[in-house]
Design a protein around this motif. Structure first.
Motif, PDB file in Angstrom:
ATOM      1  N   ASP A  59      -4.866   9.054   7.213  1.00  0.00           N
ATOM      2  CA  ASP A  59      -5.546  10.022   6.335  1.00  0.00           C
ATOM      3  C   ASP A  59      -4.596  11.000   5.664  1.00  0.00           C
ATOM      4  N   ALA A  81      -6.682  -1.263   4.319  1.00  0.00           N
ATOM      5  CA  ALA A  81      -5.376  -1.853   4.654  1.00  0.00           C
ATOM      6  C   ALA A  81      -5.477  -3.379   4.682  1.00  0.00           C
ATOM      7  N   PHE A 141      -7.490  10.807  17.654  1.00  0.00           N
ATOM      8  CA  PHE A 141      -8.426   9.665  17.743  1.00  0.00           C
ATOM      9  C   PHE A 141      -9.342   9.752  18.955  1.00  0.00           C
ATOM     10  N   TRP A 146     -15.579   6.148  14.092  1.00  0.00           N
ATOM     11  CA  TRP A 146     -15.412   4.689  13.995  1.00  0.00           C
ATOM     12  C   TRP A 146     -15.616   4.246  12.551  1.00  0.00           C
ATOM     13  N   GLN A 202       0.824  -1.223   0.000  1.00  0.00           N
ATOM     14  CA  GLN A 202       0.000   0.000   0.000  1.00  0.00           C
ATOM     15  C   GLN A 202       0.859   1.275   0.000  1.00  0.00           C
ATOM     16  N   TYR A 203       1.768   1.427   0.962  1.00  0.00           N
ATOM     17  CA  TYR A 203       2.707   2.561   0.930  1.00  0.00           C
ATOM     18  C   TYR A 203       4.117   2.021   1.145  1.00  0.00           C
ATOM     19  N   ILE A 222      -6.172   2.811  21.625  1.00  0.00           N
ATOM     20  CA  ILE A 222      -5.291   3.714  20.849  1.00  0.00           C
ATOM     21  C   ILE A 222      -3.910   3.762  21.491  1.00  0.00           C
ATOM     22  N   TYR A 271     -14.845  -5.814   6.864  1.00  0.00           N
ATOM     23  CA  TYR A 271     -14.526  -5.530   8.275  1.00  0.00           C
ATOM     24  C   TYR A 271     -15.441  -6.384   9.161  1.00  0.00           C
TER      25      TYR A 271
HETATM   26  C1  LIG Z   1      -1.177  -1.091   6.672  1.00  0.00           C
HETATM   27  C2  LIG Z   1      -0.551  -0.789   5.333  1.00  0.00           C
HETATM   28  S1  LIG Z   1       0.395   0.690   5.367  1.00  0.00           S
HETATM   29  O1  LIG Z   1       0.878   0.965   4.042  1.00  0.00           O
HETATM   30  O2  LIG Z   1       1.375   0.573   6.386  1.00  0.00           O
HETATM   31  C3  LIG Z   1      -0.698   1.963   5.799  1.00  0.00           C
HETATM   32  C4  LIG Z   1      -1.761   2.238   4.979  1.00  0.00           C
HETATM   33  C5  LIG Z   1      -2.661   3.248   5.308  1.00  0.00           C
HETATM   34  C6  LIG Z   1      -2.440   3.994   6.457  1.00  0.00           C
HETATM   35  C7  LIG Z   1      -3.413   5.066   6.805  1.00  0.00           C
HETATM   36  C8  LIG Z   1      -4.393   4.464   7.828  1.00  0.00           C
HETATM   37  O3  LIG Z   1      -5.333   3.811   7.470  1.00  0.00           O
HETATM   38  N1  LIG Z   1      -4.089   4.685   9.122  1.00  0.00           N
HETATM   39  C9  LIG Z   1      -4.817   4.224  10.175  1.00  0.00           C
HETATM   40  N2  LIG Z   1      -4.401   4.440  11.416  1.00  0.00           N
HETATM   41  C10 LIG Z   1      -5.235   3.910  12.350  1.00  0.00           C
HETATM   42  C11 LIG Z   1      -4.920   4.061  13.756  1.00  0.00           C
HETATM   43  C12 LIG Z   1      -5.933   4.369  14.661  1.00  0.00           C
HETATM   44  C13 LIG Z   1      -5.596   4.534  16.009  1.00  0.00           C
HETATM   45  C14 LIG Z   1      -4.274   4.388  16.440  1.00  0.00           C
HETATM   46  C15 LIG Z   1      -3.284   4.065  15.501  1.00  0.00           C
HETATM   47  C16 LIG Z   1      -3.590   3.910  14.157  1.00  0.00           C
HETATM   48  C17 LIG Z   1      -6.339   3.252  11.821  1.00  0.00           C
HETATM   49  C18 LIG Z   1      -7.395   2.546  12.509  1.00  0.00           C
HETATM   50  O4  LIG Z   1      -8.531   2.637  12.090  1.00  0.00           O
HETATM   51  C19 LIG Z   1      -7.042   1.668  13.649  1.00  0.00           C
HETATM   52  C20 LIG Z   1      -5.842   0.993  13.560  1.00  0.00           C
HETATM   53  C21 LIG Z   1      -5.483   0.113  14.578  1.00  0.00           C
HETATM   54  C22 LIG Z   1      -6.326  -0.102  15.668  1.00  0.00           C
HETATM   55  C23 LIG Z   1      -7.521   0.602  15.754  1.00  0.00           C
HETATM   56  C24 LIG Z   1      -7.880   1.502  14.758  1.00  0.00           C
HETATM   57  C25 LIG Z   1      -9.148   2.270  14.946  1.00  0.00           C
HETATM   58  C26 LIG Z   1     -10.342   1.352  15.219  1.00  0.00           C
HETATM   59  C27 LIG Z   1     -11.489   2.210  15.700  1.00  0.00           C
HETATM   60  C28 LIG Z   1     -10.746   0.620  13.962  1.00  0.00           C
HETATM   61  S2  LIG Z   1      -6.296   3.373  10.093  1.00  0.00           S
HETATM   62  C29 LIG Z   1      -1.365   3.718   7.307  1.00  0.00           C
HETATM   63  C30 LIG Z   1      -0.469   2.701   6.958  1.00  0.00           C
END
Ligand SMILES: CCS(=O)(=O)c1ccc(CC(=O)Nc2nc(-c3ccccc3)c(C(=O)c3ccccc3CC(C)C)s2)cc1
Length: 244
Positions: free
Chosen positions: A115, A63, A124, A53, A22-23, A133, A239
């Motif tokens: 984002d 992802a 968050f 959420w 992805q990245y 988190i 999901y």
């Molecule tokens: C994974 C492939 S990658 O190329 O590395 C990549 C690809 C894309 C991204 C951008 C991205 O989508 N980042 C997100 N960050 C978080 C997040 C959020 C809270 C703390 C830490 C990171 C996302 C979450 O939704 C998340 C992740 C883990 C546990 C919990 C949650 C939230 C619950 C409510 C679903 S999505 C980042 C990295």
């Protein structure tokens, strides 16, 4: 195992990791200091719980989709039954997403890529699950400290997925054989990198991953009880299929 076939297996998994990641690390390095402004943080914090959420669940599902593609390229995964493939993805896909995300954790300003910019924990806040988190940030911190190479991350991610201890497997033996061969692969590259000591630390990371993912499931349960409509109607099908 002939050394050649071990090298070939490792090379193919590293290639699959790169193709489905992805990245790229080099891509996001330049963004590491692109942080959210106070106003942008305010916008995230003023989102409702279910809105935030929903937003995160769709980011996470994007992802996970790439992790499913990665899994399909792992030798030993394709030959499993559909049920066993789903069983491994149900418990392993979130863990691989967390491993991948931790590559982009900026330990200097405690931020994750989210984002398009780098976000601190405060972004968050409206998720109302601060413990999850914090746990994700702590895990990312711990992974960063290991300073894994992309090759080590690729083999580690494959091992996180191909895990014979997962529940409800039909052909545990076949998963075990695939897991053992991946363990050989990871040991092989750690030996080559003269970093055998990492094996023990990676096993510890796996234990943390399991607790992190059960915390995620717990929070998802809590969320689905309070916002059934969002969870059942608005969440991405993948999901729900994998985590609900
Ligand atoms: C994974 C492939 S990658 O190329 O590395 C990549 C690809 C894309 C991204 C951008 C991205 O989508 N980042 C997100 N960050 C978080 C997040 C959020 C809270 C703390 C830490 C990171 C996302 C979450 O939704 C998340 C992740 C883990 C546990 C919990 C949650 C939230 C619950 C409510 C679903 S999505 C980042 C990295």
């Amino acid at each position: 195992h002939s050394l050649q076939s071990l090298d070939d297996m490792c090379a193919s998994i590293v290639r699959s990791h790169r193709e489905t990641s992805q990245y790229r690390v080099e891509e996001l390095q330049v963004l590491r200091w692109k942080l959210y402004s106070r106003e942008e943080i305010q916008v995230y914090q003023s989102k409702s719980v279910d809105e935030m959420w929903q937003h995160c669940a769709s980011r996470l599902t994007d992802a996970v989709q790439y992790v499913v593609e990665f899994a399909k390229q792992i030798p030993g995964f394709r030959t499993l039954s559909q049920n066993d493939q789903i069983a491994l993805l149900k418990t392993g896909s979130m863990e691989v997403v967390l491993v991948r995300m931790s590559r982009f954790f900026n330990a200097e300003n405690n931020s994750v890529f989210f984002d398009g910019k780098f976000a601190g924990v405060e972004v968050f806040k409206s998720l109302a699950c601060g413990d999850l988190i914090t746990a994700v940030f702590d895990f990312a911190h711990g992974m960063c400290a290991l300073k894994l190479s992309e090759q080590q991350i690729a083999l580690f991610s494959a091992l996180v997925l191909i895990n014979a201890d997962r529940p409800c497997l039909e052909d545990r033996g076949r998963v075990q054989r695939a897991q053992r061969s991946l363990e050989f692969g990871l040991r092989h590259i750690l030996h080559r990198d003269n970093q055998e000591s990492l094996m023990h630390k990676l096993n510890q990371r796996m234990a943390v991953l399991r607790s992190l993912c059960s915390l995620h499931m717990e929070k998802l349960q809590w969320f689905s009880q309070h916002y059934p409509l969002t969870a059942h109607i608005l969440f991405p099908p993948l999901y729900k299929e994998l985590f609900a």
